[in-house]
Write a protein that holds these residues in place. Sequence first.
Motif, PDB file in Angstrom:
ATOM      1  N   CYS A  36       0.880  -1.398  -0.013  1.00  0.00           N
ATOM      2  CA  CYS A  36      -0.149  -0.031   0.167  1.00  0.00           C
ATOM      3  C   CYS A  36       0.999   1.116  -0.068  1.00  0.00           C
ATOM      4  CB  CYS A  36      -1.054  -0.109   1.252  1.00  0.00           C
ATOM      5  SG  CYS A  36      -0.029   0.331   2.792  1.00  0.00           S
ATOM      6  N   ALA A  37       0.299   2.304   0.023  1.00  0.00           N
ATOM      7  CA  ALA A  37       0.997   3.639   0.003  1.00  0.00           C
ATOM      8  C   ALA A  37       1.933   3.844   1.063  1.00  0.00           C
ATOM      9  CB  ALA A  37      -0.101   4.951   0.068  1.00  0.00           C
ATOM     10  N   GLY A  38       1.520   3.272   2.429  1.00  0.00           N
ATOM     11  CA  GLY A  38       2.363   3.336   3.730  1.00  0.00           C
ATOM     12  C   GLY A  38       3.004   4.675   3.866  1.00  0.00           C
ATOM     13  N   CYS A  86       0.688   7.900   3.635  1.00  0.00           N
ATOM     14  CA  CYS A  86      -0.579   7.738   4.381  1.00  0.00           C
ATOM     15  C   CYS A  86      -0.279   7.926   6.083  1.00  0.00           C
ATOM     16  CB  CYS A  86      -1.154   6.236   4.007  1.00  0.00           C
ATOM     17  SG  CYS A  86      -2.532   5.771   5.014  1.00  0.00           S
ATOM     18  N   HIS A 136      -1.871   6.790   8.302  1.00  0.00           N
ATOM     19  CA  HIS A 136      -1.991   5.471   9.294  1.00  0.00           C
ATOM     20  C   HIS A 136      -0.467   4.596   9.209  1.00  0.00           C
ATOM     21  CE1 HIS A 136      -6.195   6.583   9.813  1.00  0.00           C
ATOM     22  NE2 HIS A 136      -6.260   6.705   8.616  1.00  0.00           N
ATOM     23  N   GLY A 137       0.221   4.815   8.123  1.00  0.00           N
ATOM     24  CA  GLY A 137       1.371   4.003   8.075  1.00  0.00           C
ATOM     25  C   GLY A 137       2.579   4.444   8.998  1.00  0.00           C
ATOM     26  N   SER A 180       1.845  -4.278   4.286  1.00  0.00           N
ATOM     27  CA  SER A 180       0.768  -3.455   4.591  1.00  0.00           C
ATOM     28  C   SER A 180       1.169  -2.486   5.511  1.00  0.00           C
ATOM     29  CB  SER A 180      -0.625  -4.310   4.927  1.00  0.00           C
ATOM     30  OG  SER A 180      -1.757  -3.584   5.065  1.00  0.00           O
ATOM     31  N   GLY A 181       0.856  -1.237   5.447  1.00  0.00           N
ATOM     32  CA  GLY A 181       1.209  -0.262   6.408  1.00  0.00           C
ATOM     33  C   GLY A 181       0.455  -0.292   7.618  1.00  0.00           C
ATOM     34  N   CYS A 182      -0.643  -0.860   7.640  1.00  0.00           N
ATOM     35  CA  CYS A 182      -1.314  -1.191   8.900  1.00  0.00           C
ATOM     36  C   CYS A 182      -2.315  -2.188   8.523  1.00  0.00           C
ATOM     37  CB  CYS A 182      -2.308   0.323   9.353  1.00  0.00           C
ATOM     38  SG  CYS A 182      -3.607   0.594   8.432  1.00  0.00           S
ATOM     39  N   LYS A 217      -5.517  -2.153   8.436  1.00  0.00           N
ATOM     40  CA  LYS A 217      -6.545  -2.091   7.220  1.00  0.00           C
ATOM     41  C   LYS A 217      -6.250  -3.013   5.845  1.00  0.00           C
ATOM     42  CE  LYS A 217      -8.376   2.355   8.320  1.00  0.00           C
ATOM     43  NZ  LYS A 217      -8.549   3.981   7.930  1.00  0.00           N
ATOM     44  N   GLY A 218      -4.838  -3.032   5.584  1.00  0.00           N
ATOM     45  CA  GLY A 218      -4.673  -3.881   4.498  1.00  0.00           C
ATOM     46  C   GLY A 218      -5.231  -3.216   2.990  1.00  0.00           C
ATOM     47  N   CYS A 219      -5.110  -2.124   2.691  1.00  0.00           N
ATOM     48  CA  CYS A 219      -5.740  -1.509   1.707  1.00  0.00           C
ATOM     49  C   CYS A 219      -5.350  -2.077   0.306  1.00  0.00           C
ATOM     50  CB  CYS A 219      -5.496  -0.132   1.414  1.00  0.00           C
ATOM     51  SG  CYS A 219      -6.179   1.074   2.871  1.00  0.00           S
TER      52      CYS A 219
HETATM   53  S1  SF4 Z   1      -3.248  -0.196   4.917  1.00  0.00           S
HETATM   54 FE1  SF4 Z   1      -3.046   1.434   6.318  1.00  0.00          FE
HETATM   55  S2  SF4 Z   1      -0.780   2.523   5.828  1.00  0.00           S
HETATM   56 FE2  SF4 Z   1      -1.298   1.297   4.199  1.00  0.00          FE
HETATM   57  S3  SF4 Z   1      -2.626   2.674   2.726  1.00  0.00           S
HETATM   58 FE3  SF4 Z   1      -4.234   1.560   3.867  1.00  0.00          FE
HETATM   59  S4  SF4 Z   1      -4.593   2.770   5.680  1.00  0.00           S
HETATM   60 FE4  SF4 Z   1      -2.741   3.602   4.886  1.00  0.00          FE
END
Ligand code: SF4
Length: 438
Positions: free
Chosen positions: A343-345, A349, A351-352, A376-378, A380-382
């Motif tokens: 993800c963007a991380g 982001c 949240h990352g 995944s940055g968090c 949520k696993g976008c």
């Molecule tokens: S998974 Fe978490 S860190 Fe990654 S883009 Fe989504 S909200 Fe942001």
Amino acid sequence: MTTATIKGWCPGALRPMESGDGLIVRLKIAGGIVPLDLAAKIADWSSRWGNGEIDLTGRANLQLRGVSVETVPALRQAIAEAGLLDAEADGEAVRNVIASPLAGLDPGAVLDIRPIVAKLEGRLASDPKLHALPAKFCFAVDDGGRLGLGDVRADIRFEALATADGPIFAIYYDGGEDRRIGSCNPNDVAEAAALLSSVFLMHRERSGGDIRRVRDLVDTVGMRTLAGAGALGPKSRVARVTPAETFARIGVQSLNDSALPSSGEALGYLGIGLPFGRIAVGDFDRLVKSVGRYDVSEFRLSPWRAIVVPLSSLQSAHDLAGTLAARAFILDPTDPRLRVAACAGAPSCVHGTTPTREDATRLAALIAKGSFLHVSGCAKGCAHPRSAPVTLVGRDGLYDVVHNGAPSESPALRALTLDEAAEHLRQITTKHSQDGIA
Ligand code: SF4
């Protein structure tokens, strides 16, 4: 601009979403078909009003990053002048349709789905009853040809099948073959989508909002009950003619293995992967200019974070591939970056806490062939909101490790540094090869 206009789970041009690097403005381009002159404009918009980073999302949309509250009005005006702005934000939010990337070009397809996709998109945008759908609710329309959408997560998927009586669409709820719920005629796809959406909304309301996606609906209500919904046709026993997985999505590919069609339609295509779905505007601009040197007026967006360029010959596809840098573009179907989702991380982001894409680039070479890693940055696993053989989940600058699960599931290991995570992946890969797993 109020908070309400810039927050939201799925950003659009009318309702951008705030992220760590500014506002995200998603462009929902009809049918995923991008004329080259529009692509050139998108590069210009990103340079002028964004931060020069463009994403290709898992739903085959392009999104501009790093837009600011000050620059979004000018960007929105440009989007409107290009004919891409929806009449209202609620309609834009639910106009989520993924189409076969080679729609209208693939000789192996059952039919040209472009008018069907356009009708469905129009219905979603204009029918207020459907605007109650969650913004993540998504449809897929598969033309039955080479680049099938069977592995694409869509709440409702229509798949074209050839029958003795002409083309029909098998209809699936999110999931596999056991979730086929009926069929409809090509002219009735938009109506069937509206009918099934109304069934979903009814159950969602009854659940007090607990049912958020079709997979929740199936889990709660069961296929047996849902299969009787509305006036859908019977389940068809006709199987798909072209197994999609036999056709690669990346690199130089033939569109027609036999002679040149007398119509002169494209013979080849080039699937161009974007590492982790991100491209810098300079590379995007170079791609547009390179494509423009061939007899091509458009390219297509795919849900595999890859651009598909239809070309008039295989040689042209090879020549175009030769102009593109491996750093920015994935042209080899065995490229290890295709075995990783990220993800963007951080810092893109909020949240990352880990630089997911940088880390994924380093870790890609460690993944065993046939396996898959999600960074995944968090929780949520976008980038890959479902199970993967190995998932690294960023937390406080370190990574938890989930085996054979989704990012939100309980980790087997906690708080690993990147080096420790890399060593863990090495061990898994070594074990795979010792066990003889490809
Ligand atoms: S998974 Fe978490 S860190 Fe990654 S883009 Fe989504 S909200 Fe942001």
